[in-house]
Design a protein around this motif. Structure first.
Motif, PDB file in Angstrom:
ATOM      1  N   VAL A 302      76.181  48.601  -4.844  1.00 49.82           N
ATOM      2  CA  VAL A 302      77.033  48.519  -3.654  1.00 49.82           C
ATOM      3  C   VAL A 302      78.441  48.947  -4.040  1.00 49.82           C
ATOM      4  O   VAL A 302      78.971  48.526  -5.069  1.00 49.82           O
ATOM      5  N   ILE A 303      79.055  49.769  -3.183  1.00 49.62           N
ATOM      6  CA  ILE A 303      80.393  50.267  -3.470  1.00 49.62           C
ATOM      7  C   ILE A 303      81.145  50.473  -2.174  1.00 49.62           C
ATOM      8  O   ILE A 303      80.557  50.749  -1.124  1.00 49.62           O
ATOM      9  N   GLY A 304      82.475  50.334  -2.231  1.00 49.18           N
ATOM     10  CA  GLY A 304      83.307  50.574  -1.064  1.00 49.18           C
ATOM     11  C   GLY A 304      83.666  52.036  -0.922  1.00 49.18           C
ATOM     12  O   GLY A 304      83.672  52.781  -1.906  1.00 49.18           O
ATOM     13  N   SER A 305      83.989  52.438   0.305  1.00 46.35           N
ATOM     14  CA  SER A 305      84.271  53.845   0.561  1.00 46.35           C
ATOM     15  C   SER A 305      85.745  54.186   0.579  1.00 46.35           C
ATOM     16  O   SER A 305      86.111  55.344   0.606  1.00 46.35           O
ATOM     17  N   ALA A 312      86.736  52.443  -5.181  1.00 47.06           N
ATOM     18  CA  ALA A 312      86.804  52.782  -3.767  1.00 47.06           C
ATOM     19  C   ALA A 312      87.757  53.928  -3.500  1.00 47.06           C
ATOM     20  O   ALA A 312      87.485  54.789  -2.681  1.00 47.06           O
ATOM     21  N   GLY A 313      88.872  53.948  -4.195  1.00 56.69           N
ATOM     22  CA  GLY A 313      89.843  54.994  -3.940  1.00 56.69           C
ATOM     23  C   GLY A 313      89.335  56.373  -4.285  1.00 56.69           C
ATOM     24  O   GLY A 313      89.814  57.369  -3.751  1.00 56.69           O
ATOM     25  N   SER A 327      72.742  58.652  -8.705  1.00 50.05           N
ATOM     26  CA  SER A 327      72.365  57.248  -8.685  1.00 50.05           C
ATOM     27  C   SER A 327      70.845  57.118  -8.742  1.00 50.05           C
ATOM     28  O   SER A 327      70.121  57.831  -8.056  1.00 50.05           O
ATOM     29  N   GLN A 328      70.384  56.186  -9.544  1.00 53.66           N
ATOM     30  CA  GLN A 328      68.944  56.000  -9.762  1.00 53.66           C
ATOM     31  C   GLN A 328      68.371  54.871  -8.917  1.00 53.66           C
ATOM     32  O   GLN A 328      67.163  54.625  -8.977  1.00 53.66           O
ATOM     33  N   CYS A 329      69.207  54.197  -8.134  1.00 51.56           N
ATOM     34  CA  CYS A 329      68.709  53.106  -7.298  1.00 51.56           C
ATOM     35  C   CYS A 329      69.318  53.238  -5.913  1.00 51.56           C
ATOM     36  O   CYS A 329      70.292  53.978  -5.713  1.00 51.56           O
ATOM     37  N   PRO A 330      68.780  52.535  -4.907  1.00 49.95           N
ATOM     38  CA  PRO A 330      69.397  52.554  -3.587  1.00 49.95           C
ATOM     39  C   PRO A 330      70.868  52.145  -3.679  1.00 49.95           C
ATOM     40  O   PRO A 330      71.207  51.140  -4.303  1.00 49.95           O
ATOM     41  N   THR A 331      71.736  52.960  -3.059  1.00 46.33           N
ATOM     42  CA  THR A 331      73.176  52.747  -3.172  1.00 46.33           C
ATOM     43  C   THR A 331      73.777  52.524  -1.798  1.00 46.33           C
ATOM     44  O   THR A 331      73.675  53.386  -0.922  1.00 46.33           O
ATOM     45  N   MET A 332      74.396  51.356  -1.608  1.00 44.02           N
ATOM     46  CA  MET A 332      75.026  51.022  -0.322  1.00 44.02           C
ATOM     47  C   MET A 332      76.507  51.362  -0.376  1.00 44.02           C
ATOM     48  O   MET A 332      77.213  50.959  -1.292  1.00 44.02           O
ATOM     49  N   VAL A 333      76.954  52.106   0.623  1.00 43.32           N
ATOM     50  CA  VAL A 333      78.357  52.474   0.745  1.00 43.32           C
ATOM     51  C   VAL A 333      78.948  51.693   1.918  1.00 43.32           C
ATOM     52  O   VAL A 333      78.447  51.783   3.044  1.00 43.32           O
ATOM     53  N   VAL A 334      80.007  50.933   1.653  1.00 47.10           N
ATOM     54  CA  VAL A 334      80.635  50.064   2.655  1.00 47.10           C
ATOM     55  C   VAL A 334      82.047  50.565   2.931  1.00 47.10           C
ATOM     56  O   VAL A 334      82.840  50.729   2.003  1.00 47.10           O
ATOM     57  N   ARG A 335      82.344  50.818   4.184  1.00 51.70           N
ATOM     58  CA  ARG A 335      83.699  51.238   4.531  1.00 51.70           C
ATOM     59  C   ARG A 335      84.675  50.087   4.318  1.00 51.70           C
ATOM     60  O   ARG A 335      84.387  48.939   4.637  1.00 51.70           O
ATOM     61  N   VAL A 336      85.847  50.416   3.795  1.00 54.08           N
ATOM     62  CA  VAL A 336      86.854  49.405   3.493  1.00 54.08           C
ATOM     63  C   VAL A 336      88.131  49.740   4.243  1.00 54.08           C
ATOM     64  O   VAL A 336      88.733  50.787   4.013  1.00 54.08           O
TER      65      VAL A 336
END
Length: 354
Positions: A302-305, A312-313, A327-336
């Protein structure tokens, strides 16, 4: 599954209330991978799945010549998309998850961004044959994290659930773990064995620390999945020029400040979720490499956008280009959001002490 039906459904839902987990489908193996992941997540969220197939109609531009207009028959394309969606819908129904399927005519990135406005989560595969997945590493890799109204999960083409995954060597080094210094076995080695995060949700945080919406999305995801949460952050102590020649005291202060933010982040998460197993690691290295290597063995990354530096920056620049394709796994991108009051108002982060 007409566009008119879709518009009617969206208008009938309460304003601001997310309707479903939206999944971009194009019939490719990666999009099926994305669907398998989305089914599990929709079940844990108690949300239905909305399958979306997008296609564009070829156009012919004529200049300086006078030709009769010949309408393009898209019935064959639409029939193919319909078949793909029906097969996917049958799989979702078999898993016991409510499902709807819609066909949209238009650019894949634009369609998915529009769908995100009434969704709690968007899920796509990283590669495919056109549609969502085929475009993902092109314009969608920039448009989706930057403009999606909901978190987005990118499921890589190579991902397989519950398989043994190798941890590749890394040049980024852990320097603090849960408050303890990490002993460097070979300080002169160019690469060391990567840490393993098997079965864990890993979240990258930047200077926002406990104020990062990505942290709280990851915590809630870990709780739903019954997985431990591991928080990672990165500082860079490499001297890249005479403009910054830090003293030993400067480096120590930099490391302590980074570790302190992680200590607070862990405390805040455990206050909110007392039964959640939370650990953290502070790395010295490059954010993109740390994230990619964490994805080698993590259950979800999980990472911020957006943000103020660090993970995130950089996400919409070099990090997005470096992380999402590899990325080797499902990656969630979260808007910040940059506004802390808006982050609390939107429920992205809980109030301290509550």
């Amino acid at each position: 599954m007409s566009e008119q039906d879709r518009s009617h459904d969206a208008a009938s839902s309460p304003a601001g209330e997310p309707e479903a987990v939206v999944v971009g489908i194009d019939g490719s193996p990666p999009s099926r991978n994305a669907l398998h992941w989305a089914i599990q997540e929709a079940r844990s969220l108690g949300m239905p799945i909305r399958l979306v197939g997008a296609y564009t109609i070829p156009s012919v531009a004529a200049a300086a010549i006078d030709v009769s207009y010949v309408p393009i028959d898209d019935s064959a394309i639409r029939a193919s998309v319909t078949t793909i969606l029906k097969e996917a819908a049958a799989e979702v129904k078999a898993a016991g998850v409510p499902v709807e399927a819609v066909i949209e005519v238009g650019d894949a990135a634009g369609v998915l961004i529009e769908e995100s406005k009434t969704s709690c989560l968007a899920v796509v595969g990283s590669r495919g044959r056109g549609g969502f997945a085929g475009r993902l590493l092109g314009t969608v890799s920039s448009a989706l994290p930057a403009h999606s109204a909901c978190p987005t999960v990118v499921v890589p083409a190579s991902w397989q659930a519950e398989t043994e995954k190798p941890a590749h060597p890394t040049s980024s080094r852990p320097i603090r773990q849960d408050g303890f210094e990490v002993e460097q076995t070979d300080p002169d080695a160019e690469a060391i064995e990567g840490l393993r995060f098997d079965g864990k949700v890993v979240v990258g945080v930047d200077s926002l620390g406990a104020e990062s919406p990505a942290l709280w999305k990851a915590a809630r995801l870990a709780v739903r999945r019954g997985s431990p949460l591991h928080i990672v952050a990165v500082i860079t102590t490499t001297v890249i020029g005479p403009e910054w020649l830090p003293s030993t005291a400067d480096l120590e202060r930099l490391i302590n400040e980074g570790a302190d933010k992680l200590v607070v982040a862990k405390q805040r998460v455990q206050t909110e979720f007392p039964d959640l197993d939370v650990t953290w690691t502070l790395f010295d290295g490059q954010p993109a490499e740390v994230l990619v290597r964490a994805s080698d063995t993590a259950e979800v990354l999980v990472i911020g956008s957006r943000g103020r530096g660090g993970f995130a920056g950089l996400l919409l620049g070099s990090t997005s280009q470096s992380v999402l394709p590899y990325s080797q796994c499902p990656t969630m991108v979260v808007r910040v959001s940059r506004d802390p009051d808006k982050r609390r108002e939107d429920g992205e982060i809980p109030e301290p002490g509550l």
